[in-house]
Design a protein around this motif. Structure first.
Motif, PDB file in Angstrom:
ATOM      1  N   LEU A   1      62.369  94.472  54.665  1.00  0.00           N
ATOM      2  CA  LEU A   1      63.733  94.652  54.240  1.00  0.00           C
ATOM      3  C   LEU A   1      64.728  95.326  55.259  1.00  0.00           C
ATOM      4  CD1 LEU A   1      65.580  95.250  51.706  1.00  0.00           C
ATOM      5  CD2 LEU A   1      65.580  98.089  51.720  1.00  0.00           C
ATOM      6  N   LYS A   2      64.522  95.146  56.558  1.00  0.00           N
ATOM      7  CA  LYS A   2      64.212  95.142  57.822  1.00  0.00           C
ATOM      8  C   LYS A   2      65.508  93.720  58.751  1.00  0.00           C
ATOM      9  CE  LYS A   2      61.871  99.185  58.946  1.00  0.00           C
ATOM     10  NZ  LYS A   2      61.040  99.663  60.403  1.00  0.00           N
TER      11      LYS A   2
ATOM     12  N   SER B   1      69.897  91.009  56.468  1.00  0.00           N
ATOM     13  CA  SER B   1      70.846  91.003  56.454  1.00  0.00           C
ATOM     14  C   SER B   1      72.254  90.234  56.173  1.00  0.00           C
ATOM     15  CB  SER B   1      70.390  90.797  58.094  1.00  0.00           C
ATOM     16  OG  SER B   1      70.535  90.075  58.600  1.00  0.00           O
TER      17      SER B   1
ATOM     18  N   TYR C   1      69.141  88.015  43.310  1.00  0.00           N
ATOM     19  CA  TYR C   1      69.458  89.772  44.316  1.00  0.00           C
ATOM     20  C   TYR C   1      70.444  90.077  44.970  1.00  0.00           C
ATOM     21  CZ  TYR C   1      67.845  92.168  48.556  1.00  0.00           C
ATOM     22  OH  TYR C   1      68.412  92.411  50.569  1.00  0.00           O
TER      23      TYR C   1
ATOM     24  N   GLY D   1      71.313  92.332  47.327  1.00  0.00           N
ATOM     25  CA  GLY D   1      71.125  93.812  48.099  1.00  0.00           C
ATOM     26  C   GLY D   1      70.807  95.099  48.415  1.00  0.00           C
ATOM     27  N   ASP D   2      70.063  96.055  49.017  1.00  0.00           N
ATOM     28  CA  ASP D   2      69.297  96.511  49.360  1.00  0.00           C
ATOM     29  C   ASP D   2      68.631  96.431  48.559  1.00  0.00           C
ATOM     30  OD1 ASP D   2      71.400  98.118  50.992  1.00  0.00           O
ATOM     31  OD2 ASP D   2      72.168  98.521  49.304  1.00  0.00           O
ATOM     32  N   GLY D   3      67.489  95.424  48.467  1.00  0.00           N
ATOM     33  CA  GLY D   3      65.662  95.254  48.292  1.00  0.00           C
ATOM     34  C   GLY D   3      66.084  95.320  46.333  1.00  0.00           C
TER      35      GLY D   3
END
Length: 384
Positions: A251-252, A255, A341, A343-345
């Protein structure tokens, strides 16, 4: 006019075939999968918390709590089989739509060609009648018998024009007849393909219904207490899988910002949260997994393939670390499930029969890969 009647009959049959196929309710597109749990091929108990250890009080014939993991694994397998069969049904349905349209087009061509052929035959008949009225003498013979030079020259010009017209008429008549033969052969071939697709859809539909029925019967054997425990096992398995996925630090690296079309697709998909899953449905009241994703992107002005397997095959692949909201995550080795997807996993997806459109962790199921519907070089292929 025997041939004309035969061609018209062929056209009528082709139209009936097309209408029959197009009139079949579209009851299956995409791939049903279990709610975020584990792969059906994953060993039972491999991702879930252990049983509470409390002694079972199940009635005779009901599985004890310690066997609920085996029940969950069996349910995963059943719903996975239904998902694979659903994609097969969807693929046959999509082909049938295209083939039906082609049959209708061929039927129009046959009708138009028959009308043109009838007109050519009428013109040829008129020419023959005109010759008969000329005492059966060909134009050249009548010119030889003429005593007027100017009449002879004028007649000679008309003869040449007539010969050219006759040759052109006969050539066009032959071309039209050949076209009709080709159209009729093409229509017959399309009908055979439609019939093959009909059988494939029927077989897939039967398998889907059998697997779902077996899953429902299996769940019906459980007591309320056991169903609640089974639901907790699924949640625990999903949470463990998501934690493991996030633990990789993926997740890092993610972006990416959603494109304009991606934002529209995400908005559409998230607005469907809470609506029931139904295999073969593409809204507006119910959805299956790829019915949701394909409709979301259609609402954003970007048509994409209808099934999860074709979405995986035709759309551009991107690395997980490069994905952005609106991209589609394809799950399991056979591409039998898809989610969007956001966002935010997290993903929004339509899980399986008995569930509703929901948000889940992107890593709760085995990820096959990610595809991007609005990539610049992406084009929906004509899968045949």
């Amino acid at each position: 006019m025997g041939r004309g009647r035969s061609s018209v009959l062929a056209a009528a049959v082709a139209v009936v075939c097309a209408v029959t196929v197009l009139g079949v309710p579209a009851t299956a597109f995409a791939s049903a999968r279990p709610d975020p749990t584990t792969s059906p091929t994953r060993p039972a108990g491999g991702t879930a918390a252990p049983s509470s250890g409390a002694p079972s009080t199940a009635s005779p014939g009901l599985p004890p709590d310690k066997d609920l993991e085996a029940v969950r694994a069996r349910l995963d397998t059943l719903y996975h089989d239904a998902a694979v069969a659903t994609d097969a049904y969807n693929a046959a349905e999509e082909k049938a739509k295209r083939q039906s349209a082609e049959v209708v087009d061929l039927a129009r061509k046959i009708v138009d060609g028959q009308e043109r052929l009838d007109d050519l035959k009428d013109r040829a008949g008129a020419a023959a009648r005109a010759q008969y009225r000329g005492a059966g003498l060909p134009p050249e013979a009548r010119l030889v018998l003429s005593d007027d030079p100017r009449q002879f020259l004028d007649g000679a010009g008309r003869v040449l024009q007539g010969e050219r017209a006759t040759k052109g008429l006969l050539a066009e008549l032959d071309r039209t007849q050949q076209e009709l033969k080709r159209y009729e052969a093409d229509a017959a071939a399309q009908w055979r393909r439609l019939e093959a697709n009909r059988k494939a859809r029927a077989a897939a539909k039967k398998k889907i219904e059998q697997r779902i029925d077996e899953a429902e019967k299996l769940q019906s054997t459980l007591e309320e207490r056991q169903r609640e425990r089974l639901a907790r096992l699924e949640q625990e398995a999903a949470a463990k899988a998501q934690t493991a996925w996030l633990g990789t630090g993926v997740l890092k690296e993610i972006s990416g910002q959603a494109s304009v079309q991606g934002k529209k697709a995400v908005k559409y998909a998230t607005e469907q949260i809470g609506k029931p899953y139904e295999w073969g449905a593409e809204g507006p009241r119910t959805y299956d997994c790829s019915g949701l994703t394909s409709q979301a992107w259609a609402s954003a002005g970007r048509p994409i393939p209808r099934t999860s397997q074709e979405q995986w095959r035709q759309l551009e692949h991107v690395a997980v670390k490069d994905m952005r909201p609106g991209d589609l995550i394809i799950y399991f080795g056979d591409a039998s499930h898809v989610g969007m997807y956001i966002g935010d996993g997290a993903v929004v997806h339509a899980p399986r029969p008995g569930r509703t459109v929901t948000v889940a962790g992107a890593g709760t199921m085995p990820i096959l890969g990610v595809v991007r519907p609005d990539a610049r070089r992406t084009a929906v292929a004509d899968a045949r």
